[in-house]
Scaffold this motif. Structure first.
Motif, PDB file in Angstrom:
ATOM      1  N   SER A 271       0.823  -1.214   0.000  1.00  0.00           N
ATOM      2  CA  SER A 271       0.000   0.000   0.000  1.00  0.00           C
ATOM      3  C   SER A 271       0.847   1.251   0.000  1.00  0.00           C
ATOM      4  O   SER A 271       0.429   2.306  -0.463  1.00  0.00           O
ATOM      5  CB  SER A 271      -0.933  -0.007   1.224  1.00  0.00           C
ATOM      6  OG  SER A 271      -0.169  -0.100   2.426  1.00  0.00           O
ATOM      7  N   GLU A 297      -1.430  -7.752  -2.349  1.00  0.00           N
ATOM      8  CA  GLU A 297      -1.924  -6.488  -1.808  1.00  0.00           C
ATOM      9  C   GLU A 297      -2.529  -5.542  -2.828  1.00  0.00           C
ATOM     10  O   GLU A 297      -3.675  -5.164  -2.734  1.00  0.00           O
ATOM     11  CB  GLU A 297      -0.847  -5.758  -0.993  1.00  0.00           C
ATOM     12  CG  GLU A 297      -1.476  -4.699  -0.091  1.00  0.00           C
ATOM     13  CD  GLU A 297      -0.583  -4.267   1.062  1.00  0.00           C
ATOM     14  OE1 GLU A 297      -0.742  -3.132   1.519  1.00  0.00           O
ATOM     15  OE2 GLU A 297       0.257  -5.077   1.505  1.00  0.00           O
ATOM     16  N   LYS A 298      -1.763  -5.121  -3.871  1.00  0.00           N
ATOM     17  CA  LYS A 298      -2.362  -4.159  -4.797  1.00  0.00           C
ATOM     18  C   LYS A 298      -1.686  -4.201  -6.162  1.00  0.00           C
ATOM     19  O   LYS A 298      -0.574  -4.696  -6.322  1.00  0.00           O
ATOM     20  CB  LYS A 298      -2.262  -2.747  -4.227  1.00  0.00           C
ATOM     21  CG  LYS A 298      -0.901  -2.089  -4.377  1.00  0.00           C
ATOM     22  CD  LYS A 298      -0.962  -0.609  -4.076  1.00  0.00           C
ATOM     23  CE  LYS A 298       0.340   0.097  -4.442  1.00  0.00           C
ATOM     24  NZ  LYS A 298       0.262   1.547  -4.271  1.00  0.00           N
ATOM     25  N   ILE A 299      -2.410  -3.657  -7.146  1.00  0.00           N
ATOM     26  CA  ILE A 299      -1.842  -3.432  -8.478  1.00  0.00           C
ATOM     27  C   ILE A 299      -1.013  -2.158  -8.418  1.00  0.00           C
ATOM     28  O   ILE A 299      -1.488  -1.111  -7.975  1.00  0.00           O
ATOM     29  CB  ILE A 299      -2.963  -3.281  -9.524  1.00  0.00           C
ATOM     30  CG1 ILE A 299      -3.829  -4.547  -9.552  1.00  0.00           C
ATOM     31  CG2 ILE A 299      -2.377  -3.005 -10.892  1.00  0.00           C
ATOM     32  CD1 ILE A 299      -3.118  -5.799  -9.947  1.00  0.00           C
ATOM     33  N   ILE A 325      -2.448 -11.508 -10.827  1.00  0.00           N
ATOM     34  CA  ILE A 325      -3.366 -10.420 -10.481  1.00  0.00           C
ATOM     35  C   ILE A 325      -4.185 -10.853  -9.273  1.00  0.00           C
ATOM     36  O   ILE A 325      -4.794 -11.923  -9.283  1.00  0.00           O
ATOM     37  CB  ILE A 325      -4.293 -10.094 -11.660  1.00  0.00           C
ATOM     38  CG1 ILE A 325      -3.468  -9.679 -12.882  1.00  0.00           C
ATOM     39  CG2 ILE A 325      -5.294  -9.018 -11.291  1.00  0.00           C
ATOM     40  CD1 ILE A 325      -4.276  -9.566 -14.147  1.00  0.00           C
ATOM     41  N   PRO A 326      -4.224 -10.063  -8.203  1.00  0.00           N
ATOM     42  CA  PRO A 326      -5.008 -10.450  -7.021  1.00  0.00           C
ATOM     43  C   PRO A 326      -6.488 -10.593  -7.371  1.00  0.00           C
ATOM     44  O   PRO A 326      -7.051  -9.786  -8.115  1.00  0.00           O
ATOM     45  CB  PRO A 326      -4.771  -9.296  -6.045  1.00  0.00           C
ATOM     46  CG  PRO A 326      -3.499  -8.668  -6.502  1.00  0.00           C
ATOM     47  CD  PRO A 326      -3.477  -8.817  -7.984  1.00  0.00           C
ATOM     48  N   GLU A 327      -7.108 -11.644  -6.864  1.00  0.00           N
ATOM     49  CA  GLU A 327      -8.526 -11.878  -7.115  1.00  0.00           C
ATOM     50  C   GLU A 327      -9.347 -10.694  -6.607  1.00  0.00           C
ATOM     51  O   GLU A 327      -9.102 -10.153  -5.530  1.00  0.00           O
ATOM     52  CB  GLU A 327      -8.972 -13.163  -6.416  1.00  0.00           C
ATOM     53  CG  GLU A 327     -10.388 -13.572  -6.746  1.00  0.00           C
ATOM     54  CD  GLU A 327     -10.767 -14.856  -6.010  1.00  0.00           C
ATOM     55  OE1 GLU A 327     -10.367 -14.997  -4.841  1.00  0.00           O
ATOM     56  OE2 GLU A 327     -11.443 -15.707  -6.613  1.00  0.00           O
ATOM     57  N   SER A 329      -9.499  -7.765  -8.126  1.00  0.00           N
ATOM     58  CA  SER A 329      -8.985  -6.494  -8.629  1.00  0.00           C
ATOM     59  C   SER A 329      -9.862  -5.984  -9.769  1.00  0.00           C
ATOM     60  O   SER A 329     -10.385  -6.762 -10.573  1.00  0.00           O
ATOM     61  CB  SER A 329      -7.549  -6.656  -9.128  1.00  0.00           C
ATOM     62  OG  SER A 329      -6.689  -7.053  -8.093  1.00  0.00           O
ATOM     63  N   ASP A 330     -10.009  -4.690  -9.841  1.00  0.00           N
ATOM     64  CA  ASP A 330     -10.764  -4.064 -10.927  1.00  0.00           C
ATOM     65  C   ASP A 330      -9.888  -4.088 -12.178  1.00  0.00           C
ATOM     66  O   ASP A 330      -8.888  -3.391 -12.255  1.00  0.00           O
ATOM     67  CB  ASP A 330     -11.118  -2.639 -10.531  1.00  0.00           C
ATOM     68  CG  ASP A 330     -11.991  -1.963 -11.590  1.00  0.00           C
ATOM     69  OD1 ASP A 330     -12.231  -2.577 -12.652  1.00  0.00           O
ATOM     70  OD2 ASP A 330     -12.406  -0.830 -11.349  1.00  0.00           O
ATOM     71  N   LEU A 331     -10.266  -4.881 -13.165  1.00  0.00           N
ATOM     72  CA  LEU A 331      -9.432  -5.047 -14.349  1.00  0.00           C
ATOM     73  C   LEU A 331      -9.581  -3.915 -15.356  1.00  0.00           C
ATOM     74  O   LEU A 331      -9.008  -3.978 -16.441  1.00  0.00           O
ATOM     75  CB  LEU A 331      -9.743  -6.385 -15.023  1.00  0.00           C
ATOM     76  CG  LEU A 331      -9.432  -7.619 -14.170  1.00  0.00           C
ATOM     77  CD1 LEU A 331      -9.702  -8.894 -14.967  1.00  0.00           C
ATOM     78  CD2 LEU A 331      -7.997  -7.610 -13.687  1.00  0.00           C
ATOM     79  N   TRP A 333      -8.140  -1.299 -15.228  1.00  0.00           N
ATOM     80  CA  TRP A 333      -6.819  -0.685 -15.386  1.00  0.00           C
ATOM     81  C   TRP A 333      -6.065  -1.294 -16.566  1.00  0.00           C
ATOM     82  O   TRP A 333      -5.054  -0.738 -17.010  1.00  0.00           O
ATOM     83  CB  TRP A 333      -6.005  -0.821 -14.099  1.00  0.00           C
ATOM     84  CG  TRP A 333      -5.742  -2.242 -13.700  1.00  0.00           C
ATOM     85  CD1 TRP A 333      -6.543  -3.040 -12.939  1.00  0.00           C
ATOM     86  CD2 TRP A 333      -4.625  -3.043 -14.056  1.00  0.00           C
ATOM     87  NE1 TRP A 333      -6.006  -4.294 -12.809  1.00  0.00           N
ATOM     88  CE2 TRP A 333      -4.818  -4.325 -13.486  1.00  0.00           C
ATOM     89  CE3 TRP A 333      -3.476  -2.813 -14.808  1.00  0.00           C
ATOM     90  CZ2 TRP A 333      -3.916  -5.359 -13.641  1.00  0.00           C
ATOM     91  CZ3 TRP A 333      -2.573  -3.853 -14.961  1.00  0.00           C
ATOM     92  CH2 TRP A 333      -2.784  -5.104 -14.381  1.00  0.00           C
TER      93      TRP A 333
END
Length: 369
Positions: A271, A297-299, A325-327, A329-331, A333
């Motif tokens: 983060s 944790e994050k993209i 890619i973390p499950e 995640s808003d794809l 991006w």
């Protein structure tokens, strides 16, 4: 199967064909043929590919006893000296001389002296050192990497003749007390085409400015340099840069890298990490294959609107891999990559259901049209 004079049919083949056959064998097997006759003994001295490996296939150094490590390293020293000193100076070109050994005792320096002497008397097209440590990365303590770093510096300084002729160098688990030592590697090893670091750094974190005329591939995995600036690498085609700790900015920048085609960036996104704008990072490049790895944790990639700079950086991009890619995640991006890469042919994405669970991949392909 035999002629009247008693020679077998294989031995009647021309010497260059026999050497070509021997070059396709493991070095140990090829050398064993020297006991067959005086002619075969001479043929083993003409091998063009000398690959001497201290690491047994599929065996980690952590599974090898201390006594066996000493014995294996000694065997590499003996093999290297024997194969090089028996050759006639300047007679036969060595297309590849590759040695893999452990950073332990006097063995590296003995190997370095043998290789350095050979470089002065033979034409060697490709020369490689793979320098392993007794402990692997997962078990190394701070004292271990400092000790390994000190040993490597002594090895390097004792064997400059060998390092100046290397075309490939891989090293692992080293911490250098002198901050400028890594720069010395680039300055000294002028013939390098590949340079690989695993779990390496300096005692004081530094900005590493890289200039090299011949280097075509650079790999830095789990290395903790403050920043790496690829200033001038006119032949660089591939770069791997994984697991950095900087929070404010990506510790990697590109200068003159006109031939760069492949880039792998992988990191554990925390983060606190600032998000990376690919248009800024890649604005001076024309890469064709991009791999981005996200471990938890994050993209860490910043979504961007299509701009002239982004279009310029991505206009040759053909293959994109988005790994782990973390499950959830808003794809969305990823949309900016699709919009900015008109030549995209393949998009590979793997989703990680959790940081500890296996990946669940899916694949999408696109044609250039």
């Amino acid at each position: 199967m035999q002629k009247n004079n008693g020679d077998d049919r294989i031995s009647t083949l021309p010497s260059d064909i026999l050497v070509n056959i021997l070059d396709r064998l493991d070095v140990r097997e090829a050398v064993r043929t020297s006991i067959l006759s005086r002619r075969w003994s001479q043929l083993s001295c003409k091998l063009s590919r000398l690959i001497i490996n201290a690491q047994p296939d599929g065996v980690s150094s952590s599974n090898i006893s201390d006594g066996d490590l000493v014995r294996i390293n000694a065997a590499v020293v003996e093999a290297t000296k024997s194969l090089l000193t028996r050759r006639y100076p300047g007679e036969d070109t060595i297309s590849l001389l590759s040695t893999t050994f452990y950073l332990r005792g006097d063995a590296p320096i003995s190997i370095g002296h043998a290789v350095g002497s050979a470089m002065m008397t033979h034409k060697i097209e490709e020369a490689e050192f793979t320098v392993l440590t007794v402990k692997n990365r997962l078990y190394c303590t701070l004292d271990d990497v400092l000790n390994y770093g000190t040993q490597f510096v002594s090895f390097f300084n004792e064997c400059l003749n060998a390092f100046t002729g290397l075309t490939r160098l891989y090293m692992e688990n080293l911490r250098f007390a002198e901050s400028d030592f890594v720069s010395n590697i680039f300055v000294t090893c002028k013939r390098l085409k590949y340079l690989g670091f695993l779990n390496c750094d300096t005692k004081k974190h530094l900005t590493l400015q890289v200039k090299h005329a011949q280097l075509s591939e650079l790999s830095m995995v789990n290395c903790r340099f403050y920043k790496v600036e690829l200033k001038w690498l006119p032949r660089l085609t591939r770069t791997t840069f994984t697991c950095w700790m900087a929070f404010e900015e990506l510790p990697l920048s590109f200068g003159h890298v006109p031939l760069l085609e492949f880039l792998n960036l992988t990191n554990i996104g925390l983060s606190r990490n600032k998000m990376v704008m690919l248009s800024t990072l890649l604005c001076e490049t024309h890469i064709q294959e991009l791999q981005l790895g996200f471990k938890c944790e994050k993209i860490w990639v910043q979504p961007e609107c299509l701009s002239e700079r982004l279009a310029s950086a991505f206009h040759r991009l053909r293959i994109v891999s988005l790994v782990s890619i973390p499950e959830g995640s808003d794809l969305t991006w990823t949309i900016f990559i699709l919009e900015a890469a008109p030549s995209l042919e393949e998009l590979y994405m793997s989703v990680c259901s959790s940081y500890l669970n296996p990946l669940v991949p899916f694949y999408m392909g696109f044609s250039a049209t």
